[in-house]
Design a protein around this motif. Structure first.
Motif, PDB file in Angstrom:
ATOM      1  N   ALA A 155       0.518  -1.270  -0.155  1.00 39.41           N
ATOM      2  CA  ALA A 155       0.284  -0.192  -0.035  1.00 39.41           C
ATOM      3  C   ALA A 155       0.968   1.423  -0.163  1.00 39.41           C
ATOM      4  O   ALA A 155       1.965   1.809   0.984  1.00 39.41           O
ATOM      5  CB  ALA A 155      -0.794   0.283   0.946  1.00 39.41           C
ATOM      6  N   VAL A 156       0.698   2.157  -1.129  1.00 36.79           N
ATOM      7  CA  VAL A 156       1.380   3.314  -1.400  1.00 36.79           C
ATOM      8  C   VAL A 156       0.576   4.624   0.252  1.00 36.79           C
ATOM      9  O   VAL A 156      -1.210   5.063  -0.662  1.00 36.79           O
ATOM     10  CB  VAL A 156       1.924   4.311  -2.528  1.00 36.79           C
ATOM     11  CG1 VAL A 156       2.086   5.092  -2.406  1.00 36.79           C
ATOM     12  CG2 VAL A 156       2.525   2.525  -3.023  1.00 36.79           C
ATOM     13  N   SER A 157       0.926   5.348   0.118  1.00 33.94           N
ATOM     14  CA  SER A 157       0.216   6.370   0.749  1.00 33.94           C
ATOM     15  C   SER A 157       1.177   7.756   1.206  1.00 33.94           C
ATOM     16  O   SER A 157       2.775   7.692   1.623  1.00 33.94           O
ATOM     17  CB  SER A 157      -0.101   6.443   2.874  1.00 33.94           C
ATOM     18  OG  SER A 157      -1.617   7.866   2.845  1.00 33.94           O
ATOM     19  N   SER A 158       0.738   8.761   1.538  1.00 35.33           N
ATOM     20  CA  SER A 158       2.083  10.009   2.103  1.00 35.33           C
ATOM     21  C   SER A 158       1.692  10.455   2.749  1.00 35.33           C
ATOM     22  O   SER A 158       2.789  11.641   3.256  1.00 35.33           O
ATOM     23  CB  SER A 158       1.868  11.019   1.002  1.00 35.33           C
ATOM     24  OG  SER A 158       2.585  12.325   0.611  1.00 35.33           O
ATOM     25  N   ILE A 159       0.357  10.176   3.477  1.00 38.37           N
ATOM     26  CA  ILE A 159       0.257  11.024   5.123  1.00 38.37           C
ATOM     27  C   ILE A 159      -0.162   9.740   5.913  1.00 38.37           C
ATOM     28  O   ILE A 159      -1.472   9.131   5.555  1.00 38.37           O
ATOM     29  CB  ILE A 159      -0.295  12.427   5.181  1.00 38.37           C
ATOM     30  CG1 ILE A 159      -0.196  13.061   4.496  1.00 38.37           C
ATOM     31  CG2 ILE A 159      -1.120  12.022   6.693  1.00 38.37           C
ATOM     32  CD1 ILE A 159      -0.905  14.715   3.847  1.00 38.37           C
ATOM     33  N   PHE A 160      -0.270   9.616   7.687  1.00 38.89           N
ATOM     34  CA  PHE A 160      -0.467   8.499   7.886  1.00 38.89           C
ATOM     35  C   PHE A 160      -0.809   8.871   9.583  1.00 38.89           C
ATOM     36  O   PHE A 160      -0.183   9.839  10.313  1.00 38.89           O
ATOM     37  CB  PHE A 160      -0.013   7.047   8.079  1.00 38.89           C
ATOM     38  CG  PHE A 160       1.010   6.538   7.171  1.00 38.89           C
ATOM     39  CD1 PHE A 160       0.738   5.553   6.623  1.00 38.89           C
ATOM     40  CD2 PHE A 160       2.039   7.292   6.190  1.00 38.89           C
ATOM     41  CE1 PHE A 160       0.906   5.168   5.658  1.00 38.89           C
ATOM     42  CE2 PHE A 160       3.204   7.432   5.440  1.00 38.89           C
ATOM     43  CZ  PHE A 160       1.740   5.600   4.696  1.00 38.89           C
ATOM     44  N   LEU A 161      -2.236   8.702   9.940  1.00 32.06           N
ATOM     45  CA  LEU A 161      -2.668   9.216  10.955  1.00 32.06           C
ATOM     46  C   LEU A 161      -3.368   8.007  11.509  1.00 32.06           C
ATOM     47  O   LEU A 161      -3.867   7.159  10.665  1.00 32.06           O
ATOM     48  CB  LEU A 161      -4.193  10.111  10.589  1.00 32.06           C
ATOM     49  CG  LEU A 161      -3.888  11.892  10.276  1.00 32.06           C
ATOM     50  CD1 LEU A 161      -4.328  12.620   9.765  1.00 32.06           C
ATOM     51  CD2 LEU A 161      -2.514  12.359  11.635  1.00 32.06           C
ATOM     52  N   SER A 162      -3.794   8.073  12.987  1.00 25.26           N
ATOM     53  CA  SER A 162      -4.092   7.088  14.037  1.00 25.26           C
ATOM     54  C   SER A 162      -5.083   7.528  14.811  1.00 25.26           C
ATOM     55  O   SER A 162      -4.478   8.404  15.274  1.00 25.26           O
ATOM     56  CB  SER A 162      -3.276   5.907  14.188  1.00 25.26           C
ATOM     57  OG  SER A 162      -3.771   4.957  14.803  1.00 25.26           O
TER      58      SER A 162
END
Length: 332
Positions: free
Chosen positions: A271-278
């Motif tokens: 999986a590819v993303s530019s921003i990660f939040l949790s």
């Protein structure tokens, strides 16, 4: 690279003189101690500060009416911290495609100071940009090339997200920190959101376990993406893919359950993303050296050319508003 013990060793008028242009990473990677010192030091004046969704209550003073008189805030993506300053005219709002932020870093923004949060180093001596890449990599590259200064916090709670890293020599100053990362609360779907989720899953989510590709997903944050995740799980599909600018807990859930395998992606199987939040530190910890996800700059994740290569792309976002011409926005 020099390690510093307190922010005011470098966040001062000598390092940041009038006329400086600062680019600061945002979201969960907002360098809160560096920016809090910027807010406190009133000798730092007549500077421009570019941000994308800055988070963290420590930096609230940065957007006060008093500080807005000496700092020109240029907000690319609003957060709860910036919205009042923008709406009152104390800060500028710069609508900008996320895919174009790295390009504008070299053509328009041209930062001579970069503030960011990192994790690492790894065994190769490289530092991860952690949970936020978007235009940060381009900002570091521009500052390095043009004699600027790069100041990083190494937060002990920041995961080492694979994919986008910078070498030690790209960082001029490093501040050791250890404080909680900003959290993104899960929005539990109501009945209307659940109905929307069911419709989306029924009409647009294709199973990839057979001879044809499964859907590739892009999510925003809100009740509807959460509802779609629940509906996808109930539908019982598999071999889906993720290509998104934001990866939050709903997508983590699909990866953990094996629903997302990225089997049909043309170039790689993560999986590819530019921003990660949790919503929790456990969610950030899950990202740490996890090869099922990788970060990329926003000119990759949001490139229409890259997106067009992916099978059965489905983008699911929540709108804040719609104008009379049918234009939708989600970042004001």
């Amino acid at each position: 690279m020099k390690t510093i013990s307190v922010p005011d060793e470098v966040i001062n008028a000598r390092t940041i003189p009038p006329g400086s242009v600062i680019y600061a990473s945002g979201n969960a990677a907002t360098p809160q101690l560096l920016l809090a010192q910027l807010a406190r030091d009133h000798s730092i004046v007549d500077i421009d500060l570019y941000t994308v969704l800055p988070l963290g209550d420590r930096i609230a003073e940065l957007y006060s009416a008093e500080r807005c008189r000496t700092i020109t805030h240029r907000v690319i993506f609003n957060s709860y911290l910036t919205r009042q300053a923008v709406n009152s005219g104390c800060a500028y709002y710069h609508p900008m495609h996320l895919s174009e932020i790295p390009k504008h870093m070299f053509q328009r923004i041209k930062p001579n100071v970069v503030l960011l949060t990192v994790s690492g180093p790894d065994h190769g001596g490289n530092y991860s940009l952690g949970t936020t890449v978007e235009g940060v990599l381009a900002a570091v590259q521009y500052a390095n090339k043009h004699g600027g200064v790069v100041i990083a916090e190494r937060n002990a709670k920041m995961p080492f997200v694979l994919g986008t890293t910078i070498p030690e020599e790209a960082i001029d100053y490093l501040l050791e920190t250890d404080y909680p990362l900003p959290l993104s609360p899960v929005h539990h779907p109501d009945d209307r959101a659940r109905r929307i989720g069911e419709i989306i899953a029924a009409l647009y989510i294709h199973d990839g376990r057979g001879e044809e590709p499964g859907s590739t997903l892009q999510y925003g944050i809100g009740e509807v993406p959460e509802a779609v995740t629940d509906a996808i799980i109930r539908k019982g599909v598999g071999d889906l893919a993720i290509h998104t600018e934001l990866l939050a807990d709903a997508m983590q859930n699909l990866i953990k359950r094996g629903v997302v395998t990225n089997r049909w992606k043309p170039h790689f199987t993560f999986a590819v993303s530019s921003i990660f939040l949790s919503e929790s530190q456990a969610g950030y910890d899950w990202l740490h050296f996890n090869s099922s996800v990788q970060s990329r700059p926003s000119d990759y994740t949001n490139s229409v050319f890259k997106i067009s290569e992916l099978p059965r792309m489905v983008a699911i976002n929540s709108a804040i508003g719609v104008d009379l011409h049918g234009n939708i926005w989600a970042d004001s």
